[in-house]
Design an enzyme around this catalytic site. Structure first.
Site, PDB file in Angstrom:
ATOM      1  N   GLY A  69       0.909  -1.197   0.057  1.00 40.01           N
ATOM      2  CA  GLY A  69       0.073   0.079   0.216  1.00 40.01           C
ATOM      3  C   GLY A  69       1.050   1.184  -0.055  1.00 40.01           C
ATOM      4  N   SER A 136       6.746  -4.171  -2.233  1.00 44.23           N
ATOM      5  CA  SER A 136       6.185  -3.007  -2.491  1.00 44.23           C
ATOM      6  C   SER A 136       6.207  -1.757  -1.220  1.00 44.23           C
ATOM      7  CB  SER A 136       4.612  -3.041  -3.226  1.00 44.23           C
ATOM      8  OG  SER A 136       4.227  -1.757  -3.746  1.00 44.23           O
ATOM      9  N   TRP A 137       5.088  -1.203  -1.011  1.00 41.44           N
ATOM     10  CA  TRP A 137       5.432  -0.499   0.240  1.00 41.44           C
ATOM     11  C   TRP A 137       5.946  -0.975   1.357  1.00 41.44           C
ATOM     12  CZ3 TRP A 137       6.067   3.720   2.888  1.00 41.44           C
ATOM     13  CH2 TRP A 137       5.752   3.825   4.153  1.00 41.44           C
ATOM     14  N   ASP A 292       7.766  -5.091 -13.864  1.00 40.96           N
ATOM     15  CA  ASP A 292       7.100  -4.453 -12.650  1.00 40.96           C
ATOM     16  C   ASP A 292       7.132  -2.824 -13.099  1.00 40.96           C
ATOM     17  OD1 ASP A 292       6.358  -3.080 -10.554  1.00 40.96           O
ATOM     18  OD2 ASP A 292       7.323  -4.489  -8.989  1.00 40.96           O
ATOM     19  N   HIS A 320       4.518  -6.945 -11.066  1.00 46.48           N
ATOM     20  CA  HIS A 320       4.737  -6.481  -9.707  1.00 46.48           C
ATOM     21  C   HIS A 320       4.094  -7.569  -8.564  1.00 46.48           C
ATOM     22  CE1 HIS A 320       4.988  -3.367  -6.572  1.00 46.48           C
ATOM     23  NE2 HIS A 320       3.886  -3.589  -5.972  1.00 46.48           N
TER      24      HIS A 320
END
Length: 341
Positions: A69, A136-137, A292, A320
């Protein structure tokens, strides 16, 4: 697992028939579904109440999962990347996300608030040090934690590296992906007047934090759908449909945008890679999809160069998402590698 470094493993996968790979049984399957054996609610700061769950072996090697996120919340299948006999698996929903409350709340919600929350979780559960898993985050938060608390970090398992550098944000939210996904980028910019499109993150911020609830929801849906549509090498309609869930979209878009418009609350652009020397004694694996577009491979490559004990695995047929076969398989393999560390 083979004694070969994971970077060599992925080359072996490319150069052999997948179903006959001698390196390991590829693609790897997730471990069977499991349920938490204990859940917690933890008051953090003056506003937030975060949800925590423990799964697997209470006496196993502790691993904490940092979800993406920000604002995404944990999903049940995240538990399945880990051998439940070997790992004490800890999942938590970050401030304002998932089952944590208040939902989509931006107050007292910064990167280093979340780092402090992880320390509170570690203390609550009586853990000395742990493996950190994040994509990711989640890779951003994992790196921020490890660089703040290196003595508490046994190893890092990271995917889809995102360091919140300005160039990364501009690529995804301003010009880069529009060249690859012009149809979905058109939908993304639609709620924003032409005169404001020179800074889409700021334009979205004004609406996602405004008082017009209809506009707020419209923008949340557009923001979230755009990311869901670009997350996999092959378009996934189910993922796009999840982005259209109003409750999920509002949490996801508001919290993501809040972090991005504030540069992740870092003191300097590129802070995580500039400080990667702090990780010099921490082993880790970086799993990165070659295609990605949400978090392009440049950041993974830059991090790997700055962190000598890391092993970079570039998956040649992935975007991703951690649910894509190559990425999922290499993450499971990395988790198995560190289960006894």
């Amino acid at each position: 697992m083979s004694e070969k470094p994971l970077s060599q493993v992925i080359l072996d996968i490319q150069n052999s028939q997948k179903e006959k790979s001698s390196v390991f049984n590829y693609p790897r399957k997730l471990y069977p579904p499991i349920e938490p054996y204990k859940t917690h609610r933890l008051k953090v700061g003056s506003i937030h109440d975060i949800y925590i769950e423990e799964c697997g072996n209470p006496n196993g090697n502790p691993v904490i999962v940092c979800h993406g996120g920000p604002g995404g919340g944990c999903e049940e299948y995240y538990r399945q990347f880990f051998d439940p006999q070997a790992y004490h698996i800890i999942l938590f929903d970050q401030r304002g996300s998932g089952k944590s409350t208040p939902a989509a709340c931006l107050e007292e919600n910064t990167t280093f608030d979340l780092v402090d929350d992880m320390e509170k979780i570690r203390t609550l559960l009586g853990i000395n040090s742990w493996v950190i898993f994040g994509g990711s985050w989640g890779s951003t938060l994992a790196l921020a934690y490890a660089e703040t608390h290196p003595s508490r970090t046994k190893a890092l398992i990271l995917r889809g590296i995102f360091t919140l550098r300005r160039a990364e944000l501009l690529f995804f939210y301003q010009y880069g992906t529009s060249m690859l996904f012009p149809d979905y980028f058109d939908e993304f910019v639609k709620p924003i007047p032409l005169v404001e499109r020179g800074d889409l993150i700021s334009a979205y911020h004004r609406r996602l934090t405004g008082t017009d609830e209809k506009v707020k929801q419209e923008c949340a849906n557009a923001w979230t759908k755009y990311e869901m549509a670009t997350s996999k090498l092959v378009l996934d309609k189910e993922k796009i449909e999840r982005g259209e869930d109003p409750e999920f979209a509002l949490k996801f878009a508001r919290i993501e945008n809040h972090y991005f418009v504030n540069g992740g609350f870092f003191k300097e652009d590129g802070q995580l890679i500039n400080n990667a020397h702090i990780l010099k004694n921490i082993p880790g694996v970086i799993v990165q999809g070659r295609y990605d577009v949400v978090c392009p491979a440049q950041s993974a490559y830059d991090l790997h160069k700055a962190w000598p004990l890391s092993d970079l695995v570039i998956c040649p047929d992935s975007g991703h998402s951690m649910s894509e076969n190559s990425i999922s398989s290499m993450l499971i393999e990395a988790c198995d590698r560190f289960r006894n560390i």
